[in-house]
Design a protein around this motif. Sequence first.
Motif, PDB file in Angstrom:
ATOM      1  N   ARG A 133       0.889  -1.292   0.033  1.00 22.31           N
ATOM      2  CA  ARG A 133       0.082  -0.052   0.142  1.00 22.31           C
ATOM      3  C   ARG A 133       0.849   1.248  -0.106  1.00 22.31           C
ATOM      4  O   ARG A 133       2.089   1.359   0.451  1.00 22.31           O
ATOM      5  N   ILE A 134       0.317   2.317  -0.771  1.00 19.59           N
ATOM      6  CA  ILE A 134       1.087   3.583  -0.432  1.00 19.59           C
ATOM      7  C   ILE A 134      -0.063   4.642  -0.301  1.00 19.59           C
ATOM      8  O   ILE A 134      -1.298   4.498  -1.137  1.00 19.59           O
ATOM      9  N   GLN A 135       0.376   5.759   0.299  1.00 24.04           N
ATOM     10  CA  GLN A 135      -0.797   6.722   0.379  1.00 24.04           C
ATOM     11  C   GLN A 135      -0.941   7.403  -0.979  1.00 24.04           C
ATOM     12  O   GLN A 135      -0.267   7.750  -1.500  1.00 24.04           O
ATOM     13  N   VAL A 136      -2.316   7.888  -1.187  1.00 25.66           N
ATOM     14  CA  VAL A 136      -2.856   8.215  -2.300  1.00 25.66           C
ATOM     15  C   VAL A 136      -2.269   9.714  -2.611  1.00 25.66           C
ATOM     16  O   VAL A 136      -2.194   9.933  -3.610  1.00 25.66           O
ATOM     17  N   HIS A 137      -1.919  10.595  -1.554  1.00 26.86           N
ATOM     18  CA  HIS A 137      -1.738  11.837  -2.103  1.00 26.86           C
ATOM     19  C   HIS A 137      -0.064  11.907  -2.621  1.00 26.86           C
ATOM     20  O   HIS A 137       0.122  12.980  -3.240  1.00 26.86           O
ATOM     21  N   ALA A 138       0.565  10.896  -2.417  1.00 26.93           N
ATOM     22  CA  ALA A 138       2.014  11.003  -2.601  1.00 26.93           C
ATOM     23  C   ALA A 138       2.321  10.233  -4.127  1.00 26.93           C
ATOM     24  O   ALA A 138       3.554  10.577  -4.710  1.00 26.93           O
ATOM     25  N   THR A 160      -6.622  15.509   6.476  1.00 29.47           N
ATOM     26  CA  THR A 160      -5.783  14.899   7.253  1.00 29.47           C
ATOM     27  C   THR A 160      -4.353  15.746   7.147  1.00 29.47           C
ATOM     28  O   THR A 160      -4.100  16.207   6.300  1.00 29.47           O
ATOM     29  N   SER A 161      -3.419  14.925   7.959  1.00 28.29           N
ATOM     30  CA  SER A 161      -1.955  15.523   7.892  1.00 28.29           C
ATOM     31  C   SER A 161      -1.473  14.677   7.020  1.00 28.29           C
ATOM     32  O   SER A 161      -1.147  13.377   6.964  1.00 28.29           O
ATOM     33  N   LEU A 162      -0.780  15.330   5.779  1.00 29.95           N
ATOM     34  CA  LEU A 162      -0.388  14.569   4.819  1.00 29.95           C
ATOM     35  C   LEU A 162       1.237  14.429   4.868  1.00 29.95           C
ATOM     36  O   LEU A 162       1.841  15.536   5.244  1.00 29.95           O
ATOM     37  N   HIS A 163       1.592  13.116   4.904  1.00 28.94           N
ATOM     38  CA  HIS A 163       3.268  12.844   4.843  1.00 28.94           C
ATOM     39  C   HIS A 163       3.868  13.457   3.997  1.00 28.94           C
ATOM     40  O   HIS A 163       3.592  13.268   2.591  1.00 28.94           O
ATOM     41  N   ARG A 164       5.048  14.033   4.307  1.00 33.21           N
ATOM     42  CA  ARG A 164       5.905  14.566   3.061  1.00 33.21           C
ATOM     43  C   ARG A 164       7.137  13.769   3.028  1.00 33.21           C
ATOM     44  O   ARG A 164       8.006  13.689   3.904  1.00 33.21           O
ATOM     45  N   ASN A 168       9.164  17.446  -2.672  1.00 31.95           N
ATOM     46  CA  ASN A 168       8.325  17.619  -3.822  1.00 31.95           C
ATOM     47  C   ASN A 168       7.051  17.050  -3.595  1.00 31.95           C
ATOM     48  O   ASN A 168       5.949  17.060  -4.297  1.00 31.95           O
ATOM     49  N   THR A 169       6.897  16.512  -2.381  1.00 28.29           N
ATOM     50  CA  THR A 169       5.409  15.761  -2.263  1.00 28.29           C
ATOM     51  C   THR A 169       4.251  16.738  -2.197  1.00 28.29           C
ATOM     52  O   THR A 169       4.661  17.910  -1.381  1.00 28.29           O
ATOM     53  N   PRO A 170       3.201  16.660  -2.552  1.00 35.61           N
ATOM     54  CA  PRO A 170       2.228  17.581  -2.489  1.00 35.61           C
ATOM     55  C   PRO A 170       1.648  17.339  -1.009  1.00 35.61           C
ATOM     56  O   PRO A 170       0.446  16.377  -1.014  1.00 35.61           O
ATOM     57  N   ALA A 171       2.179  17.971   0.029  1.00 34.28           N
ATOM     58  CA  ALA A 171       1.651  17.749   1.252  1.00 34.28           C
ATOM     59  C   ALA A 171       1.033  18.818   1.863  1.00 34.28           C
ATOM     60  O   ALA A 171       0.675  18.696   3.315  1.00 34.28           O
ATOM     61  N   LEU A 197      13.660  11.252  -4.595  1.00 33.96           N
ATOM     62  CA  LEU A 197      13.883  12.218  -5.192  1.00 33.96           C
ATOM     63  C   LEU A 197      14.636  11.748  -6.622  1.00 33.96           C
ATOM     64  O   LEU A 197      14.519  12.208  -7.616  1.00 33.96           O
ATOM     65  N   ASP A 198      15.107  10.502  -6.704  1.00 34.33           N
ATOM     66  CA  ASP A 198      15.441   9.838  -7.860  1.00 34.33           C
ATOM     67  C   ASP A 198      14.576   9.190  -8.784  1.00 34.33           C
ATOM     68  O   ASP A 198      14.992   9.025 -10.032  1.00 34.33           O
TER      69      ASP A 198
END
Length: 255
Positions: A133-138, A160-164, A168-171, A197-198
């Motif tokens: 699973r991966i968080q949807v926002h990232a 919610t609190s969005l993990h950065r 570059n993550t839209p947090a 980042l890579d």
Amino acid sequence: MRTQNGESVLARAVRIFEAFTPEESALTVSDIARCTGLHVATASRLVAELVTYGFLARDADRRVRIGVRLWELATRASPTLSLRNAAMPFMEGLHDIVGHHVQLGVLDGDDVLTVERLTAPGAVVNYARIAGRIQVHASSSGLVLLAHGPADLRERVLDTSLHRYTPNTPATAARLRAELAEVRRQGYAYCPGYIHLDALAVAAPVRDARGEVVAALAVIVPNEAGAISLVPVVRTAARGISRALGNDRSPSLIE
């Protein structure tokens, strides 16, 4: 059948299955007891029963793993089976072009669940795993699925609190709203360095016969400027999967 504290035996078995993760795929009975909060004797008894039915298996060193029987039943009844079968020829063709990672994700709760993935030796870093699973926002797949998903899901995620993961993550809610609007406008997600980042990801929606977005097809490649050339290739492959699922409408009508 319920235990003295009111919890069913089935509920305890589910807790045992949930103790296994992509990072911890083999556990001792003591590990299972610690992860589930069960008494060691109780965990040992339940594990033994689940091994008998093939739902768990023991290694030579007595560590416990998910059994082949459970995988067999889950795969046979999986609601994603037809999706994966339809997608695989297009994923293989796309993988021949990109030479890194190609994956198929679906929305499950507030996460992206990876249901299929192709990779190659020496491919760029990628945190996605099959059944992971991966968080949807990232993630690129998550942005596609969130952009076309239920409005209440978007509002819940935005609230919610969005993990950065990286700079570059839209947090933030404002940044994420803008990203989702752009995904809906252009018909794909383009995510340079959002989780690492890579790495750069491109994802496009896969639609069923009703035109509903049911999955996202993504590639993960090195974070280089030339990756923008992959956008039409990914979108074409995603449309091919959509046609295989019965969606033969013109892209202009659905994107």
